[in-house]
Design a protein around this motif. Structure first.
Motif, PDB file in Angstrom:
ATOM      1  N   SER A   1       0.900  -1.337  -0.014  1.00 15.88           N
ATOM      2  CA  SER A   1      -0.068   0.175  -0.046  1.00 15.88           C
ATOM      3  C   SER A   1       0.939   1.136   0.086  1.00 15.88           C
ATOM      4  O   SER A   1       2.278   1.002   0.137  1.00 15.88           O
ATOM      5  N   GLY A   2       0.232   2.412  -0.169  1.00 16.82           N
ATOM      6  CA  GLY A   2       0.967   3.673  -0.183  1.00 16.82           C
ATOM      7  C   GLY A   2       2.094   3.524  -1.075  1.00 16.82           C
ATOM      8  O   GLY A   2       1.904   3.157  -2.300  1.00 16.82           O
ATOM      9  N   MET A   3       3.331   4.124  -0.406  1.00 15.58           N
ATOM     10  CA  MET A   3       4.412   4.542  -1.429  1.00 15.58           C
ATOM     11  C   MET A   3       5.065   3.295  -2.102  1.00 15.58           C
ATOM     12  O   MET A   3       5.476   3.295  -3.154  1.00 15.58           O
ATOM     13  N   LYS A   4       4.849   2.202  -1.224  1.00 17.35           N
ATOM     14  CA  LYS A   4       5.785   0.887  -1.840  1.00 17.35           C
ATOM     15  C   LYS A   4       4.729   0.495  -2.972  1.00 17.35           C
ATOM     16  O   LYS A   4       5.270   0.205  -4.131  1.00 17.35           O
ATOM     17  N   PHE A   5       3.480   0.738  -2.929  1.00 20.98           N
ATOM     18  CA  PHE A   5       2.819   0.375  -4.077  1.00 20.98           C
ATOM     19  C   PHE A   5       3.149   1.245  -5.117  1.00 20.98           C
ATOM     20  O   PHE A   5       3.363   0.686  -6.273  1.00 20.98           O
ATOM     21  N   ALA A   6       3.381   2.532  -4.929  1.00 22.27           N
ATOM     22  CA  ALA A   6       3.409   3.400  -5.872  1.00 22.27           C
ATOM     23  C   ALA A   6       4.867   3.356  -6.447  1.00 22.27           C
ATOM     24  O   ALA A   6       5.031   3.376  -7.692  1.00 22.27           O
ATOM     25  N   MET A   7       5.875   2.564  -5.750  1.00 25.28           N
ATOM     26  CA  MET A   7       7.152   2.301  -6.538  1.00 25.28           C
ATOM     27  C   MET A   7       6.792   1.306  -7.656  1.00 25.28           C
ATOM     28  O   MET A   7       7.543   1.280  -8.404  1.00 25.28           O
ATOM     29  N   PHE A   8       5.979   0.231  -7.141  1.00 25.69           N
ATOM     30  CA  PHE A   8       5.789  -0.868  -8.214  1.00 25.69           C
ATOM     31  C   PHE A   8       5.135  -0.151  -9.388  1.00 25.69           C
ATOM     32  O   PHE A   8       5.528  -0.590 -10.439  1.00 25.69           O
ATOM     33  N   PHE A   9       4.230   0.765  -9.141  1.00 28.62           N
ATOM     34  CA  PHE A   9       3.488   1.412 -10.074  1.00 28.62           C
ATOM     35  C   PHE A   9       4.346   2.059 -10.802  1.00 28.62           C
ATOM     36  O   PHE A   9       4.416   1.982 -12.179  1.00 28.62           O
ATOM     37  N   PHE A  10       5.055   2.775 -10.445  1.00 30.14           N
ATOM     38  CA  PHE A  10       6.069   3.774 -11.096  1.00 30.14           C
ATOM     39  C   PHE A  10       7.113   2.932 -11.914  1.00 30.14           C
ATOM     40  O   PHE A  10       7.511   3.111 -13.048  1.00 30.14           O
ATOM     41  N   ALA A  11       7.666   1.864 -11.292  1.00 33.36           N
ATOM     42  CA  ALA A  11       8.418   0.718 -11.857  1.00 33.36           C
ATOM     43  C   ALA A  11       7.850   0.447 -13.189  1.00 33.36           C
ATOM     44  O   ALA A  11       8.604   0.082 -14.197  1.00 33.36           O
ATOM     45  N   GLU A  12       6.458  -0.150 -13.117  1.00 34.08           N
ATOM     46  CA  GLU A  12       6.113  -0.505 -14.380  1.00 34.08           C
ATOM     47  C   GLU A  12       5.942   0.581 -15.268  1.00 34.08           C
ATOM     48  O   GLU A  12       6.235  -0.005 -16.644  1.00 34.08           O
ATOM     49  N   TYR A  13       5.576   1.733 -15.049  1.00 32.12           N
ATOM     50  CA  TYR A  13       5.711   2.695 -16.068  1.00 32.12           C
ATOM     51  C   TYR A  13       7.103   3.035 -16.389  1.00 32.12           C
ATOM     52  O   TYR A  13       7.297   3.297 -17.794  1.00 32.12           O
ATOM     53  N   ALA A  14       8.024   2.989 -15.589  1.00 33.46           N
ATOM     54  CA  ALA A  14       9.552   3.088 -16.095  1.00 33.46           C
ATOM     55  C   ALA A  14       9.854   1.930 -17.294  1.00 33.46           C
ATOM     56  O   ALA A  14      10.429   2.230 -18.428  1.00 33.46           O
ATOM     57  N   ASN A  15       9.224   0.783 -16.802  1.00 33.65           N
ATOM     58  CA  ASN A  15       9.566  -0.338 -17.734  1.00 33.65           C
ATOM     59  C   ASN A  15       8.994  -0.018 -18.998  1.00 33.65           C
ATOM     60  O   ASN A  15       9.659  -0.415 -19.922  1.00 33.65           O
ATOM     61  N   MET A  16       8.057   0.380 -18.884  1.00 30.66           N
ATOM     62  CA  MET A  16       6.960   0.506 -20.313  1.00 30.66           C
ATOM     63  C   MET A  16       7.888   1.475 -20.873  1.00 30.66           C
ATOM     64  O   MET A  16       8.213   1.411 -22.490  1.00 30.66           O
ATOM     65  N   PHE A  17       8.547   2.651 -20.390  1.00 30.89           N
ATOM     66  CA  PHE A  17       9.390   3.456 -21.249  1.00 30.89           C
ATOM     67  C   PHE A  17      10.741   2.973 -21.781  1.00 30.89           C
ATOM     68  O   PHE A  17      10.724   2.886 -23.059  1.00 30.89           O
ATOM     69  N   VAL A  18      11.265   2.026 -20.902  1.00 31.60           N
ATOM     70  CA  VAL A  18      12.582   1.331 -21.403  1.00 31.60           C
ATOM     71  C   VAL A  18      12.197   0.558 -22.587  1.00 31.60           C
ATOM     72  O   VAL A  18      13.043   0.494 -23.580  1.00 31.60           O
ATOM     73  N   VAL A  19      11.172  -0.418 -22.351  1.00 35.34           N
ATOM     74  CA  VAL A  19      11.103  -1.310 -23.550  1.00 35.34           C
ATOM     75  C   VAL A  19      10.900  -0.807 -24.892  1.00 35.34           C
ATOM     76  O   VAL A  19      11.146  -0.882 -25.979  1.00 35.34           O
ATOM     77  N   ALA A  20       9.951   0.773 -24.522  1.00 37.06           N
ATOM     78  CA  ALA A  20       9.547   1.407 -25.785  1.00 37.06           C
ATOM     79  C   ALA A  20      10.582   1.966 -26.455  1.00 37.06           C
ATOM     80  O   ALA A  20      11.173   2.170 -27.588  1.00 37.06           O
ATOM     81  N   ALA A  21      11.715   2.589 -25.441  1.00 36.28           N
ATOM     82  CA  ALA A  21      12.842   3.168 -25.961  1.00 36.28           C
ATOM     83  C   ALA A  21      13.606   2.211 -26.691  1.00 36.28           C
ATOM     84  O   ALA A  21      14.134   2.402 -27.668  1.00 36.28           O
ATOM     85  N   VAL A  22      13.978   0.976 -26.159  1.00 28.75           N
ATOM     86  CA  VAL A  22      14.720  -0.209 -26.695  1.00 28.75           C
ATOM     87  C   VAL A  22      13.935  -0.466 -28.264  1.00 28.75           C
ATOM     88  O   VAL A  22      14.854  -0.602 -29.352  1.00 28.75           O
ATOM     89  N   LEU A  23      12.759  -0.474 -28.109  1.00 27.05           N
ATOM     90  CA  LEU A  23      12.195  -0.633 -29.545  1.00 27.05           C
ATOM     91  C   LEU A  23      12.360   0.365 -30.496  1.00 27.05           C
ATOM     92  O   LEU A  23      12.597  -0.023 -31.669  1.00 27.05           O
ATOM     93  N   VAL A  24      12.225   1.589 -30.201  1.00 27.14           N
ATOM     94  CA  VAL A  24      12.710   2.605 -30.872  1.00 27.14           C
ATOM     95  C   VAL A  24      13.787   2.852 -31.250  1.00 27.14           C
ATOM     96  O   VAL A  24      13.909   2.967 -32.543  1.00 27.14           O
ATOM     97  N   THR A  25      14.867   2.466 -30.610  1.00 29.84           N
ATOM     98  CA  THR A  25      16.320   2.730 -30.815  1.00 29.84           C
ATOM     99  C   THR A  25      16.665   1.429 -31.809  1.00 29.84           C
ATOM    100  O   THR A  25      17.172   1.569 -32.827  1.00 29.84           O
ATOM    101  N   ALA A  26      16.128   0.287 -31.523  1.00 35.07           N
ATOM    102  CA  ALA A  26      16.650  -0.712 -32.477  1.00 35.07           C
ATOM    103  C   ALA A  26      15.866  -0.862 -33.453  1.00 35.07           C
ATOM    104  O   ALA A  26      16.517  -1.176 -34.516  1.00 35.07           O
ATOM    105  N   PHE A  27      14.594  -0.615 -33.610  1.00 38.06           N
ATOM    106  CA  PHE A  27      13.817  -0.719 -34.884  1.00 38.06           C
ATOM    107  C   PHE A  27      13.369   0.399 -35.387  1.00 38.06           C
ATOM    108  O   PHE A  27      13.211   0.346 -36.697  1.00 38.06           O
ATOM    109  N   MET A  28      13.071   1.487 -34.728  1.00 34.74           N
ATOM    110  CA  MET A  28      12.609   2.485 -35.533  1.00 34.74           C
ATOM    111  C   MET A  28      13.256   3.960 -35.581  1.00 34.74           C
ATOM    112  O   MET A  28      12.934   4.966 -35.321  1.00 34.74           O
ATOM    113  N   GLY A  29      14.720   3.601 -35.710  1.00 33.40           N
ATOM    114  CA  GLY A  29      15.360   4.877 -35.990  1.00 33.40           C
ATOM    115  C   GLY A  29      15.887   5.626 -34.706  1.00 33.40           C
ATOM    116  O   GLY A  29      16.213   6.512 -35.067  1.00 33.40           O
TER     117      GLY A  29
END
Lengths: 158, 384, 350, 207
Positions: C250-278
């Motif tokens: 709950s609270g901030m610890k849950f927020a960290m999980f949540f935050f990490a999920e969104y950070a991960n989304m960006f990381v994989v998107a960035a890798v996809l963009v870097t590797a395949f989309m120029g």
């Protein structure tokens, strides 16, 4: 098949086990039977080729004052006919055979009847309370039931 | 991906630890306060024991202290998402005890209302089933459409969910002038969304993989467990009380009984039970169209409501009707007074739920939730 | 290294610069997370004919901020039966895993926090740290549901790293580098020079385009599974596991999980963009290109990928555990091998 | 092998079909009703529709204390006391012109119990009790949920119990007193009559 024909067939087979047949509008026609024979009668009803009652619509308990009643509403998919079987057991020794192994749907219906009226269905695999808490005392649907004041520290009457 | 066979429970003699898991009573996917005691071996369900009664509110005991009309609000609360359909068998039972002939117009309005409510119920059933599978969007599309139906019912009865609309011998209120047109508009919307959901959800490959070949309910088991409604028809049994034990004026309408065919998996799997509901919505639409066309404009909906409600002593009747979930029956025993001696409600969900332990053994834990969703229970009716 | 990082050029190679460089993505991440949460709320709402949050700020744009404030204020509950050190540590490990990947993401021609040569390899290495945190959290919560979620998560991560890695490996073959910046530079020019469309080359590359497109798709699917997004969100599996591995948080610890999920989304998107989309390359050759435009294109493309992730989430149902494994091992892996084979063949021929 | 490729293709295709549908919905006008600003059309009994069954409202000037509503209620949420009208002493009339037979010194509806079935309104002979379209009970104070008639009853803090009376306590006391007096008078008259009767009878006999 009409109800009186079903009655004739049962009467022929079970004789004294069949007590009464009544057909009187607006009630559904019903056959009263001996409680001890209920399993055999239901077995015949289910498996005899001309009856084939493969669908137990409803199994209800009743409080008739002196005794407890159990009502079976049966239906046949093949012949599309219905019949009501009724039986009564005394309140002191409310024991009768279970039909759970004929119609599995009777499992929960019988548990419910046990739960609310306190009939003992001998031969039932798992006759425990179903709707009420497992440690509830008494059978609340009986007409002479007095509701308890307290259950685990909670006030019961509202 | 059709390798989702039922895993044989005897598959392994390995020493494996089994975990007992309490699913519910406060679990998001048990559709209410149902508690399932589940034994799982890894992800595979080895045993399911339903514990019910968390919503028990002594319906039958209450009824003994109520007069006949007072029971109707309680009946509404059994299967609270198809209240119109609940009222009908009860009202019919009492009408038969009293030997009342209901006016023609009332019958038509009852048919339209019951079918509209059937659509609303199936919309929730399919929507929550999709939700169990993880699809959220169809859920909201269905809820958007259900609103049109509820508005019609609200205008007729004054309530949105617990209508108390069918009274013994008549209806609580007549329909309003633009009723027919609004019903037809609602049906149009229902059909549009159904076509959309068919593509978005029902024929989606992931959804098919999730729901086909799991929770297989053979027809003989279904009959032995007295399953009814889409649960039974999903197993391929063509049996509908509206046709096979016809009541009211259903013999005047032309409609089909959709049954499961095992289109994408085995006969009687979760997908079949679900598709039956989708097709039934279409059949209900057909019935409503015919009923709207035939319905007389004039007539008093309250003319047959009796002033005194005292069925003859000792009279008893078991009246059943096709609820959206299956056969809903009321066993009414009269003792000659204005209060019933005994009312037993044969809850559809109560009976249908009892088959769950049989059909969910050997599937994955995630499937258990779907199997539970596919038999479409409402705990108000299970616990009564 | 200097030429890939304008801050070093500007401020010199000292400790403060290094700290600044490592903090810059965090600042970006916070802003991005708020935007992504808002995007998720609004896009899902519009897809479902709703309006989404409307009360906080103009049309509800401040809703993510309000949620963050709410999560910070919430009571932090630690279950009595939990293993407290591990329980408290887990969200931070998950977030560390997600954040560490930002070290090699090339935001622009002149800004990549750390332009190491093993960029792609590094991302895959630190990407797995998150799984440790998830198992830790799931196990330490001492709850059967979280344990099931954690077990599923690990199984999923292991199976989907391989197809994802195969897709990335073929990029390494095409660009003969693992340095993210080098990969970006190899795709300069119009959008048909992206590795998604076979990389730079003339007409003879046409036959390899289906395979590179397939690899893009495979990486997309694998990245969805790695970030536990629908249809692969079985570790959370809200319909059966309530909330999966973070049920008890709950609270901030849950927020960290949540935050990490969104950070991960960006990381994989960035890798996809870097590797395949120029990456930061403009899709229109030298038009609108330059360091700042590069950042714009990079973030814009990443956001598009994130939009697709959100779009998929609100369209599809969830897979089951065994189907997930089936998809990973029996479909994605063989197909990625085939694509890899042909891409390598193409590389050898040229 | 063909099945394998077919299943992959089906998977991709159906996902794309689904994505197309959701994408199209992105550009469809939303159906949300922003509740406090916009509202549902609640049927209010006009144009042939039924009356929405929300909060009950009682018109005390019409209520004759016949207790039918209380008897019809399946959950016993209506409680009322009645006080007979001292006939002859006072002749109050209801709003609809009928003679009032009873005063209602207390009439309480417990909305925490009420199931909004509408049975009470259907049995009311004078349409005194009616549903309103009012469905929002929320209030920032507990006392805000209680409707009270007089200012001196402001601390009437009993949850969702609504009280409908149009008599002050002093008036109720007055009515009680009048009734008691009237009854005493009647009893006296009766006693006098019973005393007088035997006398008359005896007189008649003696004659």
């Amino acid at each position: 098949m009409l109800a009186n024909e079903i009655y004739e067939i049962l009467k022929k087979e079970f004789g004294d086990g069949i007590l009464e047949f009544k057909e009187e509008a607006p009630s559904d026609p019903y056959i009263s039977v001996e409680p001890s024979k209920i399993f055999d009668i239901c077995h015949t009803l289910r498996d005899s080729s001309e009856l084939m009652f493969d669908y137990l619509m409803c199994l209800s308990g009743l409080d008739l004052g002196e005794s407890l009643g159990i009502v079976y509403h049966l239906y046949s998919f093949k012949h599309t006919h219905k019949i009501v079987i009724k039986t009564t057991v005394p309140k002191e020794t409310p024991t009768l055979p279970s039909v759970m192994h004929l119609w599995r749907t009777a499992d929960w219906h019988e548990r419910e009847a046990f739960d609310l009226y306190g009939m003992i269905f001998s031969g039932h695999d798992n006759l425990i309370r179903i709707l009420l808490p497992y440690d509830w005392e008494g059978y609340p649907m009986r007409k002479d039931y007095n509701e308890p004041e307290e259950y685990h520290g909670m006030r019961v009457p509202y | 991906m059709n390798e989702t066979k039922k895993i044989q429970l005897e598959y392994s003699q390995m020493e494996s630890d089994r975990m007992r898991l309490n699913v519910g009573p406060q679990h998001p996917s048990t559709h209410g306060v149902l508690r399932l005691e589940v034994e799982i071996d890894g992800e595979i369900v080895t045993e399911v024991i339903p514990h019910i009664g968390y919503l028990h509110r002594c319906f039958e005991k209450h009824c003994e202290k109520m007069t006949y009309p007072q029971v109707i609000p309680y009946v509404d609360r059994l299967d609270y998402i198809s209240a119109m359909n609940n009222e009908w068998p009860y009202v019919m039972a009492v009408e038969k005890l009293l030997e009342i002939k209901v006016p023609e117009k009332v019958e038509y309005i009852r048919v339209i209302m019951a079918e509209l409510n059937r659509i609303a119920n199936h919309q929730i059933a399919v929507a929550t089933f999709g939700l169990d599978a993880g699809a959220f969007t169809p859920f909201l599309y269905f809820f958007r459409d259900r609103e049109y139906i509820l508005w019609i019912m609200e205008k007729c009865s004054g309530a949105r969910l617990l209508f108390n609309y069918f009274w013994i011998g008549g209806l609580a209120h007549d329909v309003y002038p633009s009723f027919k047109q609004e019903v037809l508009d609602a049906i149009k919307q229902v059909r549009k969304t159904n076509a959309e959901v068919m593509n978005l959800l029902i024929y989606n490959k992931i959804f098919i993989d999730r729901t086909a070949n799991i929770g297989i309910l053979p027809a003989d088991v279904a009959i032995n467990y007295a399953c009814s409604g889409p649960t039974l028809r999903g197993s391929g049994v063509k049996w509908d009380l509206r046709k096979d034990d016809t009541y009211s004026i259903y013999n005047r309408f032309d409609f089909n009984i959709p049954v499961g065919k095992g289109e994408v998996g085995q006969l009687g799997d979760c997908w079949d039970r679900n598709i039956v509901r989708m097709y039934e919505m279409e059949e209900s639409c057909k019935i409503i169209e015919q009923a709207v066309a035939q319905m007389p404009d004039t007539g008093d909906v309250k003319e047959a409501i009796p002033a005194k409600l005292r069925p003859p002593k000792g009279a008893e009747i078991y009246q059943r009707a096709e609820n959206p979930k299956g056969e809903l029956g009321f066993y009414v025993v009269s003792n000659g007074t204005e209060k019933p001696d005994r009312i037993k409600a044969r809850g559809t969900s109560f009976v249908n739920l009892s088959v769950l332990p049989v059909i969910s053994k050997g599937y994955m834990f995630a499937d258990l939730i779907l199997i539970l969703g596919s038999i479409d229970i409402v705990l108000g009716e299970v616990d009564r | 290294m200097g030429e890939t990082n304008f801050l070093i050029k500007l401020l010199g190679d000292n400790l403060i610069t290094v700290l600044l460089i490592s903090a810059l993505p965090l600042g970006f991440l916070v802003v991005y997370a708020l935007l992504a949460i808002l995007g998720e709320l609004k896009i899902s709402a519009w897809m479902q004919e709703r309006v989404g949050p409307m009360r906080t700020g103009w049309k509800g744009v401040l809703q993510p901020l309000a949620e963050v404030i709410k999560l910070i204020q919430k009571e932090d509950i630690t279950p009595d039966a939990a293993n407290k050190p591990l329980y408290n540590l887990a969200p931070y490990i998950v977030f560390t895993g997600a954040y560490a990947a930002f070290a090699v993401i090339p935001f622009s021609e002149f800004f990549v926090p750390s332009g190491i040569n093993l960029g792609l390899f590094y991302i895959f290495a630190v990407g797995s740290i998150g799984a440790i945190g998830i198992v830790m959290g799931g196990w330490a919560s001492n709850n059967k549901y979280t344990l099931l979620g954690a077990m599923r998560s690990v199984a999923q991560l292991i199976s989907y790293e391989i197809p994802g890695a195969m897709a990335i490996l073929s990029i390494a073959v095409l660009s003969s580098s693992l340095n993210m910046q080098e990969i970006n530079k190899a795709q300069t020019g119009w959008f048909w020079n992206w590795f998604m469309f076979g990389g730079p080359g003339s007409y003879e590359k046409l036959w390899v385009i289906p395979f590179t497109l397939g690899l893009t798709l495979i990486y997309m699917i694998a990245s969805l599974a790695e970030t536990n997004r629908t249809p692969f969100d079985i570790p959370e599996g809200e319909s059966e596991l309530v909330a999966g591995y973070h049920t008890e948080y709950s609270g901030m610890k849950f927020a960290m999980f949540f935050f990490a999920e969104y950070a991960n989304m960006f990381v994989v998107a960035a890798v996809l963009v870097t590797a395949f989309m120029g990456g930061w390359n403009s899709p229109f050759g030298s038009f609108l290109s330059g360091p700042l435009w590069g950042a714009f294109w990079f973030i814009g493309k990443s956001f598009f990928v994130i939009f697709v992730q959100i779009w998929l989430r609100w369209t599809l149902p969830r897979l089951r555990v065994d189907q997930l494994m089936y998809l990973g091992w029996k479909i994605l892996l063989p197909v990625s091998f085939i694509c890899f084979l042909f891409v390598s063949l193409f590389r050898m021929l040229n | 092998m063909i099945n394998y490729i077919k299943s992959i293709w089906e998977g991709l295709w159906t996902v794309l079909v689904g994505m197309r549908i959701t994408l199209l919905h992105l550009f469809v006008r939303n159906v949300t009703i922003q509740y406090p600003k916009e509202r549902f059309p609640i049927p209010d009994g006009t144009n042939g529709t039924a009356m929405a069954r929300n909060r009950l409202e009682l018109d005390m000037d019409l209520c004759d204390g016949c207790k039918r509503c209380s008897r019809a209620c399946p959950v016993n949420c209506i409680e009322l006391d009645i006080l007979q009208v001292a006939k002859g002493v006072e002749q109050p009339i209801l709003k609809n012109g009928d003679k009032r037979n009873a005063w209602v010194p207390s009439y309480e509806i417990d909305f925490a119990k009420c199931c909004f079935c509408g049975l009470c309104t259907s049995v009311c002979p004078t349409d005194a009790i009616k549903h309103t379209t009012e469905f929002e009970y929320s209030s920032y104070k507990r006392s805000g949920t209680v409707s009270y008639y007089f200012d001196d009853k402001k601390d009437y803090d009993r949850g969702l119990k609504f009280s409908f009376i149009n008599l002050t306590e002093a008036e109720i006391e007055e009515k009680k007193r009048v009734l008691a007096e009237f009854k005493a008078q009647q009893a006296a008259a009766k006693a006098a009559a019973t005393v007088a009767k035997p006398e008359a009878q005896t007189e008649a006999k003696t004659e």
